[in-house]
Write a protein that holds these residues in place. Structure first.
Motif, PDB file in Angstrom:
ATOM      1  N   PHE A  43     -14.803  -1.599  -5.624  1.00 19.23           N
ATOM      2  CA  PHE A  43     -14.492  -1.522  -7.056  1.00 19.23           C
ATOM      3  C   PHE A  43     -13.397  -0.496  -7.385  1.00 19.23           C
ATOM      4  O   PHE A  43     -12.952  -0.413  -8.530  1.00 19.23           O
ATOM      5  CB  PHE A  43     -15.750  -1.108  -7.852  1.00 19.23           C
ATOM      6  N   THR A  44     -12.969   0.284  -6.376  1.00 22.00           N
ATOM      7  CA  THR A  44     -12.209   1.492  -6.688  1.00 22.00           C
ATOM      8  C   THR A  44     -10.693   1.322  -6.673  1.00 22.00           C
ATOM      9  O   THR A  44     -10.132   0.724  -5.756  1.00 22.00           O
ATOM     10  CB  THR A  44     -12.593   2.611  -5.701  1.00 22.00           C
ATOM     11  N   GLU A  45     -10.042   1.837  -7.738  1.00 26.04           N
ATOM     12  CA  GLU A  45      -8.595   2.035  -7.722  1.00 26.04           C
ATOM     13  C   GLU A  45      -8.366   3.458  -7.231  1.00 26.04           C
ATOM     14  O   GLU A  45      -8.557   4.420  -7.983  1.00 26.04           O
ATOM     15  CB  GLU A  45      -8.018   1.865  -9.133  1.00 26.04           C
ATOM     16  N   TYR A  46      -7.958   3.602  -5.985  1.00 24.52           N
ATOM     17  CA  TYR A  46      -7.823   4.961  -5.428  1.00 24.52           C
ATOM     18  C   TYR A  46      -6.636   5.701  -6.039  1.00 24.52           C
ATOM     19  O   TYR A  46      -6.689   6.889  -6.296  1.00 24.52           O
ATOM     20  CB  TYR A  46      -7.651   4.912  -3.915  1.00 24.52           C
ATOM     21  N   ALA A  47      -5.533   4.984  -6.245  1.00 21.36           N
ATOM     22  CA  ALA A  47      -4.288   5.622  -6.673  1.00 21.36           C
ATOM     23  C   ALA A  47      -3.973   6.786  -5.732  1.00 21.36           C
ATOM     24  O   ALA A  47      -3.548   7.861  -6.155  1.00 21.36           O
ATOM     25  CB  ALA A  47      -4.384   6.088  -8.124  1.00 21.36           C
ATOM     26  N   ALA A  48      -4.181   6.538  -4.452  1.00 19.94           N
ATOM     27  CA  ALA A  48      -4.052   7.587  -3.427  1.00 19.94           C
ATOM     28  C   ALA A  48      -3.910   6.893  -2.077  1.00 19.94           C
ATOM     29  O   ALA A  48      -4.156   5.688  -1.968  1.00 19.94           O
ATOM     30  CB  ALA A  48      -5.315   8.454  -3.439  1.00 19.94           C
ATOM     31  N   PRO A  49      -3.514   7.641  -1.035  1.00 16.51           N
ATOM     32  CA  PRO A  49      -3.374   7.024   0.300  1.00 16.51           C
ATOM     33  C   PRO A  49      -4.735   6.716   0.926  1.00 16.51           C
ATOM     34  O   PRO A  49      -5.095   7.299   1.956  1.00 16.51           O
ATOM     35  CB  PRO A  49      -2.589   8.064   1.107  1.00 16.51           C
ATOM     36  N   ILE A  50      -5.478   5.853   0.298  1.00 16.79           N
ATOM     37  CA  ILE A  50      -6.779   5.400   0.798  1.00 16.79           C
ATOM     38  C   ILE A  50      -6.778   3.881   0.625  1.00 16.79           C
ATOM     39  O   ILE A  50      -6.292   3.372  -0.387  1.00 16.79           O
ATOM     40  CB  ILE A  50      -7.957   5.990  -0.013  1.00 16.79           C
ATOM     41  N   LEU A  51      -7.310   3.165   1.618  1.00 13.34           N
ATOM     42  CA  LEU A  51      -7.340   1.701   1.519  1.00 13.34           C
ATOM     43  C   LEU A  51      -8.699   1.188   1.978  1.00 13.34           C
ATOM     44  O   LEU A  51      -9.235   1.648   2.991  1.00 13.34           O
ATOM     45  CB  LEU A  51      -6.234   1.093   2.401  1.00 13.34           C
ATOM     46  N   ALA A  52      -9.258   0.239   1.233  1.00 18.72           N
ATOM     47  CA  ALA A  52     -10.475  -0.444   1.663  1.00 18.72           C
ATOM     48  C   ALA A  52     -10.077  -1.728   2.386  1.00 18.72           C
ATOM     49  O   ALA A  52      -9.112  -2.389   1.986  1.00 18.72           O
ATOM     50  CB  ALA A  52     -11.352  -0.759   0.458  1.00 18.72           C
ATOM     51  N   LYS A  82       0.806  -1.218   0.000  1.00 13.96           N
ATOM     52  CA  LYS A  82       0.000   0.000   0.000  1.00 13.96           C
ATOM     53  C   LYS A  82       0.838   1.267   0.000  1.00 13.96           C
ATOM     54  O   LYS A  82       0.521   2.203  -0.723  1.00 13.96           O
ATOM     55  CB  LYS A  82      -0.938   0.034   1.214  1.00 13.96           C
ATOM     56  N   THR A  83       1.893   1.300   0.795  1.00 12.58           N
ATOM     57  CA  THR A  83       2.505   2.615   1.079  1.00 12.58           C
ATOM     58  C   THR A  83       3.809   2.892   0.341  1.00 12.58           C
ATOM     59  O   THR A  83       4.311   4.003   0.401  1.00 12.58           O
ATOM     60  CB  THR A  83       2.764   2.800   2.596  1.00 12.58           C
ATOM     61  N   GLN A  84       4.377   1.884  -0.366  1.00 15.04           N
ATOM     62  CA  GLN A  84       5.664   2.170  -1.008  1.00 15.04           C
ATOM     63  C   GLN A  84       5.503   3.231  -2.074  1.00 15.04           C
ATOM     64  O   GLN A  84       6.323   4.122  -2.216  1.00 15.04           O
ATOM     65  CB  GLN A  84       6.274   0.891  -1.589  1.00 15.04           C
ATOM     66  N   ARG A  85       4.412   3.125  -2.871  1.00 18.18           N
ATOM     67  CA  ARG A  85       3.996   4.220  -3.761  1.00 18.18           C
ATOM     68  C   ARG A  85       2.481   4.160  -3.904  1.00 18.18           C
ATOM     69  O   ARG A  85       1.916   3.096  -4.080  1.00 18.18           O
ATOM     70  CB  ARG A  85       4.654   4.107  -5.144  1.00 18.18           C
ATOM     71  N   TYR A  86       1.854   5.323  -3.827  1.00 20.58           N
ATOM     72  CA  TYR A  86       0.389   5.326  -3.852  1.00 20.58           C
ATOM     73  C   TYR A  86      -0.201   5.379  -5.255  1.00 20.58           C
ATOM     74  O   TYR A  86      -1.301   4.924  -5.483  1.00 20.58           O
ATOM     75  CB  TYR A  86      -0.141   6.512  -3.028  1.00 20.58           C
ATOM     76  N   GLY A  87       0.523   5.929  -6.198  1.00 19.09           N
ATOM     77  CA  GLY A  87      -0.080   6.215  -7.495  1.00 19.09           C
ATOM     78  C   GLY A  87       0.087   5.126  -8.542  1.00 19.09           C
ATOM     79  O   GLY A  87      -0.399   5.262  -9.652  1.00 19.09           O
ATOM     80  N   THR A  88       0.802   4.050  -8.215  1.00 18.69           N
ATOM     81  CA  THR A  88       1.090   3.028  -9.227  1.00 18.69           C
ATOM     82  C   THR A  88      -0.048   2.018  -9.327  1.00 18.69           C
ATOM     83  O   THR A  88      -0.794   1.795  -8.377  1.00 18.69           O
ATOM     84  CB  THR A  88       2.398   2.289  -8.876  1.00 18.69           C
ATOM     85  N   CYS A  89      -0.144   1.392 -10.490  1.00 20.23           N
ATOM     86  CA  CYS A  89      -1.286   0.502 -10.735  1.00 20.23           C
ATOM     87  C   CYS A  89      -1.151  -0.811  -9.990  1.00 20.23           C
ATOM     88  O   CYS A  89      -2.121  -1.545  -9.854  1.00 20.23           O
ATOM     89  CB  CYS A  89      -1.459   0.255 -12.230  1.00 20.23           C
ATOM     90  N   ASN A  90       0.059  -1.139  -9.501  1.00 20.97           N
ATOM     91  CA  ASN A  90       0.218  -2.388  -8.756  1.00 20.97           C
ATOM     92  C   ASN A  90       0.153  -2.170  -7.240  1.00 20.97           C
ATOM     93  O   ASN A  90       0.498  -3.052  -6.458  1.00 20.97           O
ATOM     94  CB  ASN A  90       1.518  -3.092  -9.160  1.00 20.97           C
ATOM     95  N   THR A  91      -0.292  -0.993  -6.840  1.00 24.62           N
ATOM     96  CA  THR A  91      -0.492  -0.705  -5.417  1.00 24.62           C
ATOM     97  C   THR A  91      -1.766  -1.395  -4.921  1.00 24.62           C
ATOM     98  O   THR A  91      -2.764  -1.420  -5.619  1.00 24.62           O
ATOM     99  CB  THR A  91      -0.614   0.824  -5.220  1.00 24.62           C
ATOM    100  N   LEU A 137      -2.268   4.252   9.581  1.00 27.46           N
ATOM    101  CA  LEU A 137      -2.706   5.538  10.134  1.00 27.46           C
ATOM    102  C   LEU A 137      -1.504   6.430  10.417  1.00 27.46           C
ATOM    103  O   LEU A 137      -1.532   7.642  10.198  1.00 27.46           O
ATOM    104  CB  LEU A 137      -3.544   5.305  11.397  1.00 27.46           C
ATOM    105  N   ASP A 138      -0.444   5.787  10.856  1.00 27.53           N
ATOM    106  CA  ASP A 138       0.797   6.497  11.116  1.00 27.53           C
ATOM    107  C   ASP A 138       1.330   7.165   9.848  1.00 27.53           C
ATOM    108  O   ASP A 138       1.954   8.229   9.905  1.00 27.53           O
ATOM    109  CB  ASP A 138       1.817   5.477  11.632  1.00 27.53           C
ATOM    110  N   LYS A 139       1.092   6.520   8.710  1.00 28.99           N
ATOM    111  CA  LYS A 139       1.566   7.051   7.431  1.00 28.99           C
ATOM    112  C   LYS A 139       0.520   7.915   6.742  1.00 28.99           C
ATOM    113  O   LYS A 139       0.706   8.317   5.589  1.00 28.99           O
ATOM    114  CB  LYS A 139       1.992   5.900   6.505  1.00 28.99           C
ATOM    115  N   GLY A 140      -0.603   8.134   7.433  1.00 26.58           N
ATOM    116  CA  GLY A 140      -1.607   9.028   6.867  1.00 26.58           C
ATOM    117  C   GLY A 140      -2.510   8.386   5.829  1.00 26.58           C
ATOM    118  O   GLY A 140      -3.082   9.075   4.976  1.00 26.58           O
ATOM    119  N   VAL A 141      -2.640   7.055   5.861  1.00 22.58           N
ATOM    120  CA  VAL A 141      -3.529   6.386   4.914  1.00 22.58           C
ATOM    121  C   VAL A 141      -4.957   6.421   5.473  1.00 22.58           C
ATOM    122  O   VAL A 141      -5.193   6.041   6.621  1.00 22.58           O
ATOM    123  CB  VAL A 141      -3.094   4.920   4.687  1.00 22.58           C
ATOM    124  N   GLU A 142      -5.871   6.880   4.649  1.00 19.09           N
ATOM    125  CA  GLU A 142      -7.278   6.891   5.034  1.00 19.09           C
ATOM    126  C   GLU A 142      -7.840   5.480   4.899  1.00 19.09           C
ATOM    127  O   GLU A 142      -7.652   4.824   3.877  1.00 19.09           O
ATOM    128  CB  GLU A 142      -8.048   7.854   4.112  1.00 19.09           C
TER     129      GLU A 142
END
Lengths: 420, 420
Positions: B313-322, B251-260, B283-288
Motif C-alpha cells: 500500500f505504501t508510496e515510499y517516495a524514497a529509494p525503497i521498492l516492493a 524507480k531510480t530516475q527520481r525517488y521523490g516524485t509521485c510517478n515513481t 542494489l548497485d544504486k542503493g535501493v532498499e
C-alpha cells in the motif's frame, strides 16, 4: 443489522460489482438492458400491485396530489420504462472509447480512454420510473449503482429492482450492480453520501432543500441540479415574430419543467411594440404577470402585478412570469448572471455581435440564440436519456447522459521509452 | 477584522474579478502574464530578501531540511518562475473554444463552448514557486484565484503577489483576480473551503493528511491528488531488455516524485531470469528491496527484506521498492487495482491482448504500455504546465493543466425553433 453496517454491505457489494461492470462488453450490457425490459413487461401486473399499495399508503398519509401523480404507475408508464431501457441499449457504448493519440517529442504516444466512474449513488423522490431509467443509464456506462428512492415508493422500487436483478443475472452480470436501498430509514441517505471508499459520485434528484442538504453533508462529489431560473432576452435587434413564438413556447409549453422561462427581459427600444403583444398571449393562457414599473406602464397596472426583488430570483414552476425592461445587452447579461441559476438562458436577436457576446458572457450551462429554452434536455440534445441536468461547472454541466457517468484516463503507448 | 469577514471579502472580490477574467481576451491575458514575469524579474532582489526572512524564521523554527529546500528561492528558481509564466503565455487559450456543432432533428444546432470555472482556491505548502505557477495557469484559463500557501512562505508569497498584482493592473485586468491570503491563521483554510458562494473548486497540493482533511471538510468540489503508489508489471511476454531499462528508470530516475514506481510485479515465468538482473541494478544504486518469498528465494534473503502487507500500500517516495512475483496478468491487474492509488501503472509486454486488457482493466489515471511511469506529468503530456495530478475520477483525472481549470457549456444556435 444497523444502518451503517447495512449500507457498508451495499457499498462493498457495489464496489465489487463495479469492477465486473467496467469489464463487461457492449453486447452483454445491451443483453442485460433488454432482459430487464422484458422482465418489467412480464411483471406489469406485479408492478401495478406493488405500486397500488404504495399509492394507498401515500393517500392514507395525505401526500400532495402532485406527488401521488408522480408516484402512480399505470400500464402505459410501465411500458415507457421498458421502452426507455431498450432505447438505452441502442446508444453507443462510451466505455473504452479511445482517441486523441498523438506522439510526444519523447516518442510516447499519448491518448485517452473513456472509463466508467465506478459506483454511483442516486437519491431521488417517490418516482418509481427513475429506478429503471437510472439503473439503465448507469449499467450502460459500466457503473454499479445504489438507488435510494423516496420511501413512499419503496414497494414499487423493490418490485422494479427484482426485474433489474433478474435481467442482470440472465445476461451473466452481477445482480449487485444495481441495488435498491431496502430501508426507508432516513439515516441510510446520510451513510450513502459519506462512504467515499464505496461510492464515487452522488446524483441527487429532487427538491432544492434535499439537494442543498446533500451537497452540504456529502463526503463524495455530487452532480447536482439546483433550480432552473431561465431567462429570455428580447434584444433591440430581435425578429419580433420569432421572439413572440419563442417567448410563448418557453413559458407556456410546460410550466413545471426546469427549462421553462421564469423571467422575460425586453430591450427598452422594442418594449412598447413587443410587450403588449406577448402579454396578451400570456394573459390569454392564464399566466400571472409580475413586472417592473415600465412593464406595468406599457401593459397596464391592472394586468401586471408589481414584481419584487424576490421575483427575479424565483423559479416559479407555475404559470407565473416575471418581466423586466432593460436598457441593453449589458444590463440583460448582468441581470441573468446575478439573478439566474446558470441553467438555460436565451437571446432573441438578429445581431451577430450581440449573439456572440451573449453566448460568451452568460455563465449558464446552456446558452441559446433564437431558440426556446425548452430545448435544454437530454433527449433534445441527443444524449438519449439523462440522469439529470447539472447546474454545477465541475465534471458535467447541463443535461447529463451516458458521458456524464464516465470519466477518461490517459493512455501511453510506448516502445521502451524512459524519461531522461 | 475576523477571519470569516476577511475571507468573505477575498471571496467577494474574487467572484467579481472572475467575471472580468472570463471576458478577458487572449492578448490581454498574455500581456498580463508577460508583465508579471517582467515584474518578478525586476523584483528579484526584493524576492530574495523576503525569502531570506522566511528561511531564517523556518530555520529558527527547526523546519525539516527538505522543507527548507522547497522554501528557498535563488536567482535561478526565480528566473524559472518568470520563464514558466512566459511559457503559459505561449499556450493556446482554451477559453471560448467552440466545437461539435451538429444539427438536431428539431433544427437547432448544438455545440459546446469552453469556459472558465470561475474562482479557484489553491491550498499548498511552503513552496513559493507554486504561487507564480498557479496564478499564471488560473489567469490564462480565465479564472480568479485565491492562493493559500504554507505560512512559512508568507513573506515570499506576499512579495510574489505584489508582482502579480502589478502585472495584472498593467494589462488592465483586476488586481483581485489573484489574491494571496495575507494571514497565517489556519482558520483561513477552513473558511476558504466552505464558501461555495465565492469559490467554485479547491485544489489542494500537499501531504496526504492535508488533502484528506480538506476533502472531508470542503463544501465545494475538490480536485485532489492523494498518493502515487505506481506499479510496473513485467509480463511473461515482456521484452526483458526494455523491461530492465523501464524498471530502472521508473524507480531510480527520481525517488521523490509521485510517478515513481513503488511496487514491481514480475510474471513467475520470467522472474528467475529478470529479477536477479534488475535487483543488481537497484542494489548497485542503493535501493532498499522488500519482496515476497519468491523474490527473496530468487535474489537472496540477505539482499531482499521480507515485504509486509503494508508495503503493497505504501508510496515510499524514497529509494525503497516492493517486489512481488505474480502468476499472470489477472493477478497483476487485481493487485494494482486493490493496493494501488489509481495514479500511474505500467505493463511491459509484447503481447497485443495482454496490453489491451491491461489498458482497459487497470483503473488508474494513467495506464502505460512499455514506457516509464515517470512520463506521467503535465510537461511530458504537453499540457504546458500542471496545477497538480488528480487521482479523482470526477472532472479532471491525471495531470491537470489549463483544460482542467475550465468547464464547458452547451451552445444552441437556432432560427426561431420552438419545442413541440
Amino acid at each position: 443489522m444497523d444502518i451503517q453496517t447495512y449500507m457498508h454491505e451495499l457499498g462493498r457489494a457495489a464496489r465489487a460489482a463495479s469492477r465486473e461492470m467496467a469489464r463487461a462488453d457492449t453486447l452483454t450490457k445491451n443483453t442485460a438492458l433488454h432482459a430487464i425490459a422484458d422482465a418489467i413487461d412480464a411483471a406489469t401486473d406485479a408492478l401495478l400491485e406493488a405500486n397500488a399499495e404504495d399509492v394507498a399508503a401515500a393517500l392514507a398519509d395525505g401526500l400532495a396530489p402532485a406527488m401521488i401523480d408522480r408516484l402512480t404507475l399505470n400500464e402505459k408508464t410501465i411500458a415507457t420504462m421498458s421502452e426507455g431501457l431498450r432505447q438505452i441499449a441502442t446508444l453507443p457504448d462510451p466505455v473504452g472509447e479511445m482517441g486523441g493519440f498523438a506522439y510526444r517529442p519523447s516518442g510516447i504516444q499519448l491518448g485517452k480512454m473513456r472509463v466508467p466512474l465506478g459506483v454511483i449513488g442516486i437519491i431521488y423522490e417517490a418516482r418509481p420510473n427513475v429506478t429503471a431509467d437510472a439503473a439503465g443509464l448507469c449499467l450502460k456506462a459500466g457503473n454499479a449503482v445504489i438507488l435510494r428512492g423516496g420511501s413512499e415508493a419503496i414497494r414499487s422500487n423493490r418490485a422494479i429492482a427484482d426485474c433489474v436483478s433478474a435481467g442482470l443475472e440472465q445476461a451473466g452480470l452481477p445482480a449487485t450492480a444495481v441495488q435498491v436501498v431496502e430501508t426507508t430509514d432516513r439515516a441510510a441517505v446520510g451513510q450513502l453520501i459519506t462512504m467515499p471508499e464505496y461510492v464515487d459520485v452522488i446524483v441527487p434528484r429532487g427538491g432544492k432543500g434535499l439537494i442543498a442538504r446533500i451537497s452540504a453533508e456529502a463526503r463524495v462529489p455530487v452532480i447536482k441540479h439546483l433550480d432552473g431560473n431561465c431567462h429570455t432576452y428580447v434584444d433591440v435587434d430581435a425578429d419580433l415574430v420569432k421572439a413572440l413564438s419563442i417567448c410563448d413556447n418557453a413559458k407556456t409549453q410546460r410550466y413545471g419543467t426546469c427549462n421553462t422561462m421564469e423571467t422575460l427581459l425586453v430591450n427598452a427600444v422594442v418594449a412598447a411594440e413587443f410587450l403588449p403583444q406577448i402579454c396578451a398571449i400570456y394573459l390569454d393562457k392564464g399566466v400571472e404577470l409580475r413586472g417592473d414599473d415600465t412593464v406595468r406602464a406599457l401593459v397596464g397596472a391592472d394586468r401586471v402585478a408589481a414584481a419584487t426583488e424576490d421575483d427575479w430570483f424565483t423559479e416559479y414552476a407555475a404559470p407565473i412570469l416575471a418581466l423586466k425592461v432593460v436598457d441593453g445587452l449589458d444590463s440583460a447579461i448582468a441581470h441573468i448572471n446575478h439573478y439566474g441559476s446558470h441553467h438555460t438562458d436565451v437571446i432573441v436577436t438578429e445581431n451577430y455581435t450581440s449573439a456572440r457576446r451573449f453566448l460568451r458572457e452568460v455563465d449558464s450551462s446552456s446558452v441559446m440564440v433564437n431558440a426556446s429554452s425548452r430545448f435544454a434536455d437530454g433527449f433534445e440534445y441527443g444524449l438519449g436519456a439523462e440522469i439529470g441536468i447539472s447546474t454545477d461547472k465541475i465534471h458535467a454541466r447541463g443535461p447529463v447522459g451516458l458521458l456524464g457517468l464516465t470519466s477518461e484516463k490517459w493512455i501511453v503507448l510506448g516502445d521502451g521509452q524512459i524519461r531522461v
